[in-house]
Design a protein around this motif. Structure first.
Motif, PDB file in Angstrom:
ATOM      1  N   LEU A  96      13.449   5.866   6.398  1.00  0.00           N
ATOM      2  CA  LEU A  96      13.405   6.186   4.971  1.00  0.00           C
ATOM      3  C   LEU A  96      12.794   5.022   4.199  1.00  0.00           C
ATOM      4  O   LEU A  96      12.903   3.861   4.620  1.00  0.00           O
ATOM      5  N   SER A  97      12.174   5.345   3.054  1.00  0.00           N
ATOM      6  CA  SER A  97      11.620   4.293   2.208  1.00  0.00           C
ATOM      7  C   SER A  97      11.759   4.674   0.738  1.00  0.00           C
ATOM      8  O   SER A  97      11.834   5.858   0.390  1.00  0.00           O
ATOM      9  N   TRP A  98      11.805   3.644  -0.099  1.00  0.00           N
ATOM     10  CA  TRP A  98      11.884   3.825  -1.554  1.00  0.00           C
ATOM     11  C   TRP A  98      10.951   2.803  -2.196  1.00  0.00           C
ATOM     12  O   TRP A  98      11.091   1.600  -1.975  1.00  0.00           O
ATOM     13  N   SER A  99      10.008   3.295  -2.988  1.00  0.00           N
ATOM     14  CA  SER A  99       9.059   2.440  -3.687  1.00  0.00           C
ATOM     15  C   SER A  99       9.289   2.593  -5.189  1.00  0.00           C
ATOM     16  O   SER A  99       9.216   3.707  -5.712  1.00  0.00           O
ATOM     17  N   TYR A 100       9.530   1.476  -5.860  1.00  0.00           N
ATOM     18  CA  TYR A 100       9.913   1.505  -7.273  1.00  0.00           C
ATOM     19  C   TYR A 100       8.970   0.616  -8.069  1.00  0.00           C
ATOM     20  O   TYR A 100       8.648  -0.507  -7.661  1.00  0.00           O
TER      21      TYR A 100
ATOM     22  N   ILE B   5       0.825  -1.208   0.000  1.00  0.00           N
ATOM     23  CA  ILE B   5       0.000   0.000   0.000  1.00  0.00           C
ATOM     24  C   ILE B   5       0.852   1.247   0.000  1.00  0.00           C
ATOM     25  O   ILE B   5       0.397   2.326  -0.355  1.00  0.00           O
ATOM     26  N   CYS B   6       2.092   1.138   0.392  1.00  0.00           N
ATOM     27  CA  CYS B   6       2.960   2.305   0.543  1.00  0.00           C
ATOM     28  C   CYS B   6       3.296   2.979  -0.778  1.00  0.00           C
ATOM     29  O   CYS B   6       4.106   3.881  -0.822  1.00  0.00           O
ATOM     30  N   LEU B   7       2.705   2.551  -1.881  1.00  0.00           N
ATOM     31  CA  LEU B   7       3.151   3.055  -3.186  1.00  0.00           C
ATOM     32  C   LEU B   7       2.025   3.693  -3.982  1.00  0.00           C
ATOM     33  O   LEU B   7       1.931   3.556  -5.188  1.00  0.00           O
ATOM     34  N   PHE B   8       1.118   4.387  -3.326  1.00  0.00           N
ATOM     35  CA  PHE B   8      -0.132   4.751  -3.953  1.00  0.00           C
ATOM     36  C   PHE B   8      -0.002   5.767  -5.062  1.00  0.00           C
ATOM     37  O   PHE B   8      -0.918   5.940  -5.842  1.00  0.00           O
ATOM     38  N   PHE B   9       1.093   6.473  -5.196  1.00  0.00           N
ATOM     39  CA  PHE B   9       1.220   7.487  -6.237  1.00  0.00           C
ATOM     40  C   PHE B   9       1.573   6.879  -7.598  1.00  0.00           C
ATOM     41  O   PHE B   9       1.719   7.595  -8.570  1.00  0.00           O
ATOM     42  N   LEU B  10       1.740   5.562  -7.682  1.00  0.00           N
ATOM     43  CA  LEU B  10       2.450   5.015  -8.829  1.00  0.00           C
ATOM     44  C   LEU B  10       1.569   4.500  -9.978  1.00  0.00           C
ATOM     45  O   LEU B  10       2.087   4.010 -10.958  1.00  0.00           O
ATOM     46  N   VAL B  11       0.235   4.517  -9.824  1.00  0.00           N
ATOM     47  CA  VAL B  11      -0.597   4.007 -10.898  1.00  0.00           C
ATOM     48  C   VAL B  11      -1.829   4.859 -11.106  1.00  0.00           C
ATOM     49  O   VAL B  11      -2.278   5.554 -10.214  1.00  0.00           O
TER      50      VAL B  11
ATOM     51  N   LEU C   4      11.926   8.484 -12.226  1.00  0.00           N
ATOM     52  CA  LEU C   4      12.445   7.245 -11.635  1.00  0.00           C
ATOM     53  C   LEU C   4      11.342   6.239 -11.351  1.00  0.00           C
ATOM     54  O   LEU C   4      11.618   5.161 -10.820  1.00  0.00           O
ATOM     55  N   LYS C   5      10.094   6.589 -11.652  1.00  0.00           N
ATOM     56  CA  LYS C   5       8.951   5.743 -11.330  1.00  0.00           C
ATOM     57  C   LYS C   5       8.982   5.345  -9.855  1.00  0.00           C
ATOM     58  O   LYS C   5       8.728   4.200  -9.497  1.00  0.00           O
TER      59      LYS C   5
ATOM     60  N   PRO D 157       9.016  -0.895 -11.585  1.00  0.00           N
ATOM     61  CA  PRO D 157       9.627  -1.162 -12.889  1.00  0.00           C
ATOM     62  C   PRO D 157       8.612  -1.537 -13.953  1.00  0.00           C
ATOM     63  O   PRO D 157       8.796  -1.253 -15.126  1.00  0.00           O
ATOM     64  N   LYS D 158       7.515  -2.204 -13.528  1.00  0.00           N
ATOM     65  CA  LYS D 158       6.402  -2.522 -14.407  1.00  0.00           C
ATOM     66  C   LYS D 158       5.113  -2.184 -13.665  1.00  0.00           C
ATOM     67  O   LYS D 158       5.096  -2.193 -12.435  1.00  0.00           O
ATOM     68  N   PRO D 159       4.027  -1.924 -14.398  1.00  0.00           N
ATOM     69  CA  PRO D 159       2.795  -1.539 -13.711  1.00  0.00           C
ATOM     70  C   PRO D 159       2.304  -2.571 -12.699  1.00  0.00           C
ATOM     71  O   PRO D 159       1.675  -2.218 -11.710  1.00  0.00           O
ATOM     72  N   ASN D 160       2.574  -3.868 -12.949  1.00  0.00           N
ATOM     73  CA  ASN D 160       2.079  -4.895 -12.028  1.00  0.00           C
ATOM     74  C   ASN D 160       3.169  -5.428 -11.102  1.00  0.00           C
ATOM     75  O   ASN D 160       2.975  -6.436 -10.413  1.00  0.00           O
ATOM     76  N   LEU D 161       4.327  -4.758 -11.067  1.00  0.00           N
ATOM     77  CA  LEU D 161       5.432  -5.202 -10.217  1.00  0.00           C
ATOM     78  C   LEU D 161       5.924  -4.041  -9.361  1.00  0.00           C
ATOM     79  O   LEU D 161       6.268  -2.984  -9.887  1.00  0.00           O
ATOM     80  N   ILE D 162       5.948  -4.247  -8.065  1.00  0.00           N
ATOM     81  CA  ILE D 162       6.374  -3.216  -7.127  1.00  0.00           C
ATOM     82  C   ILE D 162       7.534  -3.750  -6.286  1.00  0.00           C
ATOM     83  O   ILE D 162       7.491  -4.872  -5.787  1.00  0.00           O
ATOM     84  N   ILE D 163       8.562  -2.938  -6.143  1.00  0.00           N
ATOM     85  CA  ILE D 163       9.698  -3.260  -5.260  1.00  0.00           C
ATOM     86  C   ILE D 163       9.754  -2.175  -4.191  1.00  0.00           C
ATOM     87  O   ILE D 163       9.790  -0.981  -4.508  1.00  0.00           O
ATOM     88  N   HIS D 164       9.745  -2.593  -2.948  1.00  0.00           N
ATOM     89  CA  HIS D 164       9.695  -1.638  -1.842  1.00  0.00           C
ATOM     90  C   HIS D 164      10.827  -1.920  -0.853  1.00  0.00           C
ATOM     91  O   HIS D 164      11.032  -3.051  -0.429  1.00  0.00           O
ATOM     92  N   PHE D 165      11.546  -0.853  -0.496  1.00  0.00           N
ATOM     93  CA  PHE D 165      12.629  -0.949   0.476  1.00  0.00           C
ATOM     94  C   PHE D 165      12.396   0.098   1.564  1.00  0.00           C
ATOM     95  O   PHE D 165      12.041   1.242   1.272  1.00  0.00           O
ATOM     96  N   ALA D 166      12.572  -0.294   2.816  1.00  0.00           N
ATOM     97  CA  ALA D 166      12.388   0.645   3.930  1.00  0.00           C
ATOM     98  C   ALA D 166      13.382   0.313   5.036  1.00  0.00           C
ATOM     99  O   ALA D 166      13.750  -0.852   5.235  1.00  0.00           O
ATOM    100  N   CYS D 167      13.804   1.348   5.747  1.00  0.00           N
ATOM    101  CA  CYS D 167      14.732   1.175   6.866  1.00  0.00           C
ATOM    102  C   CYS D 167      14.319   2.118   7.989  1.00  0.00           C
ATOM    103  O   CYS D 167      14.168   3.328   7.773  1.00  0.00           O
TER     104      CYS D 167
END
Length: 716
Positions: free
Chosen positions: A643-647, A7-13, A606-607, A649-659
């Protein structure tokens, strides 16, 4: 650590699946744009809401003739006949101000709404889980809001000087028992439920509706999604486990089934821990959510959640050699609920339901085996009637059955209790004008176990200024029975009481929100005792206390392009005589100063969405037996930069990193002291730290659907 991190990536689609697109801009009679307008097709569940600039876009696969409705608080609804034939259509309505059930002025004292159905929104549903420090936990996000305190060695929700037991959680209006996972002492816990289950929330820091009881400080009401958008599957592969969710959607119903497995052993083998784990936390959960449209304006929901897990941890004893005491914990939990809502004729509407919670804990402390079971049954029915455009009345009846059992299995000792509580509540809203609303409520209850009857009056009012800001006042009495561990030792104990007084100013305009609130709480009949659980003695109801202060909240989605941020500060002066304390003290769970900053920035090239959150308080009080007095010492201040980074690469693929705690600050929440002094006459101590210097999360989330651009963000 479940698939909820997606859910942390809501701006991406931004998807369009329907045959017909309807769009436009909604304005008032003065030419000002109106945000938060409800726009829907009558007789269906197809709808949307207008943005900050008044614009909207509704995509639907319905065909034929329908009525397009525009509704907003304080404005007269407008309806247009529309022929859905696959071609794009534009409607730019002008809404006229009026007094109705959704008038422009609303009660905001103590309340923070997160829903796409409200104009006075502080946080939208998806905002709740985009806080980097929360790591996908609902409560972690709420800890950045005004009135809350971050108690890192606990993890539950502490509000305005109240302990965690003073907050009650409801799902679709139904009480949730044991909403947080069971854990060992000073090991933080999390909520059990996946945030992407919910469409919105009502979080009150005090002065809340007469509908809600059994909460001295706060009510958190979570509302589940009505109907998902499409059939899809969601696969989650995370550094702490994996999960899969499948959603099937029909014309009038839907089913979502989810299963997750979590095991921190591989992660903890790579990342240094502050705790001595014999077996890292592990567990699985499964849930099923069913939704059925009922007629033209009704909805029935059924939800079931079950989970099982455990941990083994060595906890050192101050002043002793070796690893200390081994705690072996196993937990089994089930929550089920059914709820309904229906709009009737002649301005009547109805809702209610029933829920059941069952929590079983099995502890082994060295050679001592302990088993606790806590069950809660909650049933409620509510009717609302709008008698005119100025006056409406809500009345409800509810019952609770609380069952609790605890036993020392190694000693073959068991004790239990059952308590039936019946409650009735009524609440009336009277709109004096578009600018002034008054609400009065009354809640009554009776406990069969305590043979105790109570009556809690509550009232609030709000006035809206010309600049669209509004002032709210709320006051009332709130009652709650003590926790089960104390009631079983003395079943005749009665309610603890808290009296609330709240003054609130609220303004939201042009993508910016300001909220300032002053409060006072007066506690009566707090329990005091000697000893510890299973061995409580001399229990009395002679404690008292207070909490007073203020908090401010500012959110800005406009000033910096593609950036959303909010800032919170809370001051809480809280003192109480409670538990083993024989005098008024500042509780260890109530820091005086709490502040947080949350920033989210979307980088289209950077999507990606980049997030940061910073939380701070002035430290936690504790008792040092080497000196005279109670709560006579204080830790250094708490700080956490996450900090977090939500990427995408494809519309149906999400990679999320948080620390979390990127700077590695050694946050200490208090100290444990040896029960007896050493040869030098000093009580030795051990600091209570967080589980690890940092927590790092990496997740990969893949959505499987006929639409290759879909992911589970679209259901939010």
């Amino acid at each position: 650590m479940k698939a909820l991190f997606t859910i942390c990536l809501f701006f991406l689609v931004n998807l369009t699946l329907a045959q017909t697109t309807i769009k436009g801009i909604v304005k008032d009679s003065k030419g000002e744009t109106i945000p938060g307008v409800n726009i829907f097709l009558k007789g269906t569940y197809e709808g949307t809401s207008s943005e900050v600039d008044g614009s909207y876009e509704l995509a639907t696969d319905e065909t034929g003739k329908f009525i397009l409705v525009f509704q907003a608080m304080g404005f007269k609804s407008q309806e247009f006949e529309i022929d859905l034939n696959g071609s794009a259509q534009t409607f730019n309505p002008i809404l006229k101000e009026t007094i109705n059930e959704m008038t422009a002025v609303t009660i905001t004292a103590g309340a923070m709404e997160a829903s796409d159905e409200k104009k006075a929104v502080v946080l939208r549903p998806i905002d709740i889980v985009t806080v980097p420090s929360a790591m996908g936990d609902i409560i972690g996000a709420f800890q950045t809001l005004p009135g809350t305190a971050n108690v890192g060695n606990d993890g539950r929700l502490f509000v305005r000087g109240g302990d965690a037991s003073e907050t009650s959680i409801f799902i679709d209006g139904m009480k949730v028992g044991n909403a947080f996972g069971t854990t060992a002492s000073n090991v933080p816990t999390r909520t059990r439920f996946n945030p992407n289950l919910f469409k919105g929330s009502f979080f009150s820091t005090g002065g809340y509706s007469a509908e809600y009881g059994h909460a001295l400080s706060s009510a958190l009401a979570l509302n589940t999604i009505d109907m998902p958008m499409r059939n899809q599957g969601d696969l989650s592969i995370m550094s702490v486990g994996l999960g899969y969710s499948q959603t099937l959607v029909g014309k009038k119903n839907s089913l979502t089934a989810t299963a997750n497995y979590m095991d921190l052993s591989p992660y903890q083998a790579m990342v240094t821990q502050n705790f001595d784990w014999e077996r890292a936390p592990y567990g699985f959960d499964a849930e099923v959510s069913l939704r059925q449209k009922w007629g033209k304006s009704g909805m029935v929901k059924a939800y079931a959640h079950t989970e099982s897990g455990g941990m083994k941890i060595w906890q050192k004893i101050p002043g002793s050699e070796g690893r200390g005491q081994l705690i072996d914990l196993k937990n089994h939990y089930t929550f089920t609920s059914g709820s309904f809502k229906q709009i009737g004729k002649n301005d009547w509407s109805y809702y209610g339901g029933i829920s059941y919670s069952n929590n079983v804990d099995e502890f082994t402390l060295d050679q001592i085996a302990i088993r606790n079971q806590n069950q809660v049954v909650h049933a409620k029915a509510v009717a609302l009637k709008g008698f005119s455009d100025k006056f409406s009345l809500k009345t409800g009846l509810e019952s609770y059955v609380f069952s609790y059992e605890e036993g020392l299995k190694s000693e073959n000792l068991v004790r239990d209790f059952d308590d039936l509580q019946v409650n009735i509540f009524t609440e009336a809203d009277y709109y004096v004008s578009n600018k002034l609303i008054f609400r009065g409520g009354l809640r009554a209850g009776h406990s069969t176990l305590a043979n105790h009857t109570w009556l809690d009056p509550r009232f609030s009012l709000a006035y809206k200024f010309e600049n669209e800001g509004q002032l709210s006042l709320a006051a009332g009495q709130f009652s709650q029975m003590p926790v089960e561990e104390l009631r079983i030792a003395k079943p005749e104990v009665q309610n603890t009481i808290a009296n609330h007084l709240i003054l609130n100013y609220f303004l939201t305009k042009n993508g910016r929100t300001v909220r300032a609130e002053a409060f006072y709480k007066d506690y009566k009949k707090i329990l005091t005792y000697e000893g510890t659980q299973y061995f409580y003695r001399n229990i009395q109801q002679n404690g008292s206390g207070y909490a007073q202060g203020f908090d401010v909240f500012y959110r800005d989605q406009k000033t910096v392009k593609n950036t959303d941020f909010w800032v919170t500060y809370s001051f809480v002066d809280s003192r109480r005589k409670f538990a083993q304390y024989t005098e008024m003290v500042q509780p260890g769970f109530a820091p005086r100063h709490n502040a947080s900053i949350v920033v989210k920035h979307f980088v289209s090239g950077l999507k990606s969405q980049l997030g940061g959150s910073f939380s701070i308080n002035d430290g936690y009080t504790y008792t040092d037996p080497n000196f005279a007095g109670q709560m006579n010492a204080k830790t250094k201040g708490f700080q956490d930069l996450s900090l977090s980074w939500s990427y995408l690469p494809k519309p149906n693929l999400i990679i999320h990193f948080a620390c979390s705690n990127v700077l590695g600050r050694d946050n200490i929440f208090g100290y444990q002291f040896s029960p007896t002094p050493n040869e030098s006459g000093k009580y030795e101590s051990l600091p209570i730290r967080q589980t690890a210097p940092r927590f790092i999360f990496l997740g990969i989330f893949l959505t499987l659907s006929k639409d290759k651009t879909a992911n589970n963000l679209n259901n939010l």
